[in-house]
Design an enzyme around this catalytic site. Structure first.
Site, PDB file in Angstrom:
ATOM      1  N   THR A   1      -0.942   0.143  -6.514  1.00 10.02           N
ATOM      2  CA  THR A   1      -1.152  -0.308  -5.146  1.00 10.02           C
ATOM      3  C   THR A   1      -2.506   0.221  -4.689  1.00 10.02           C
ATOM      4  OG1 THR A   1      -0.122  -0.512  -2.958  1.00 10.02           O
ATOM      5  CG2 THR A   1       0.098   1.623  -4.066  1.00 10.02           C
ATOM      6  N   TYR A   2      -2.719   0.306  -3.384  1.00  8.18           N
ATOM      7  CA  TYR A   2      -3.973   0.837  -2.858  1.00  8.18           C
ATOM      8  C   TYR A   2      -3.663   1.847  -1.767  1.00  8.18           C
ATOM      9  CZ  TYR A   2      -3.069  -2.685   0.731  1.00  8.18           C
ATOM     10  OH  TYR A   2      -2.484  -3.449   1.703  1.00  8.18           O
ATOM     11  N   SER A  39       0.796  -1.229   0.000  1.00  8.20           N
ATOM     12  CA  SER A  39       0.000   0.000   0.000  1.00  8.20           C
ATOM     13  C   SER A  39       0.828   1.278   0.000  1.00  8.20           C
ATOM     14  CB  SER A  39      -0.974   0.036   1.167  1.00  8.20           C
ATOM     15  OG  SER A  39      -0.285   0.238   2.389  1.00  8.20           O
ATOM     16  N   GLY A  70       5.777  -1.901   1.761  1.00  4.94           N
ATOM     17  CA  GLY A  70       5.959  -3.209   1.156  1.00  4.94           C
ATOM     18  C   GLY A  70       6.979  -3.203   0.033  1.00  4.94           C
ATOM     19  N   ALA A  71       6.794  -4.124  -0.901  1.00 10.56           N
ATOM     20  CA  ALA A  71       7.761  -4.320  -1.987  1.00 10.56           C
ATOM     21  C   ALA A  71       7.996  -3.054  -2.803  1.00 10.56           C
ATOM     22  CB  ALA A  71       7.294  -5.452  -2.897  1.00 10.56           C
ATOM     23  N   ALA A  72       7.002  -2.171  -2.866  1.00  9.08           N
ATOM     24  CA  ALA A  72       7.150  -0.919  -3.627  1.00  9.08           C
ATOM     25  C   ALA A  72       8.282  -0.054  -3.085  1.00  9.08           C
ATOM     26  CB  ALA A  72       5.844  -0.145  -3.618  1.00  9.08           C
TER      27      ALA A  72
END
EC number: 4.1.1.11
Length: 120
Positions: free
Chosen positions: A57-58, A25, A73-75
């Site tokens: 993403t959100y 996110s 996260g991964a981002a």
């Protein structure tokens, strides 16, 4: 027929944090979410002006007035604190709605404070 149309963006926001261990996110100051009419858990695309990376993403809500733009996260491998980003939202619209759509554009300063709201 429905068309997928650009409907809102937060333009040239500065990333304030990146947390690789968080579960996905982007955390966005609730004032910015309201101004852009982006809902919590709504899908958003992030365009990294600094390095050209793009991701989907959100949105999650951050504290009002904090200016937070937190990549989670991964981002966090693609976006770092200090990077300039565009956060964009899209929607499905009927042909008639699409022709009259006026997207919201939220312009912010280096601290992610709202400078101006305008149509695209």
């Amino acid at each position: 027929m429905e068309r997928i149309m650009f409907r809102a963006k937060i333009h040239r926001a500065t990333v304030t944090q990146a947390d690789l261990d968080y579960v996905g996110s982007v955390t966005i100051d609730q004032d910015l979410l309201d101004a852009a009419d982006i809902l919590v858990n709504e899908r958003v695309d992030i365009y990294n002006i600094t390095n050209g990376n793009r991701l989907s993403t959100y949105a999650l809500s951050g504290p009002r007035g904090s200016g937070v733009i937190g990549i989670n996260g991964a981002a966090a491998h693609l976006v770092q604190p200090g990077d300039l980003v565009i956060i964009a939202a899209y929607g499905n619209f009927s042909e008639e709605e699409a022709r009259t759509l006026e997207p919201r554009v939220v312009l912010v300063d280096a601290q992610n404070r709202i400078l101006d709201l305008q149509p695209a």
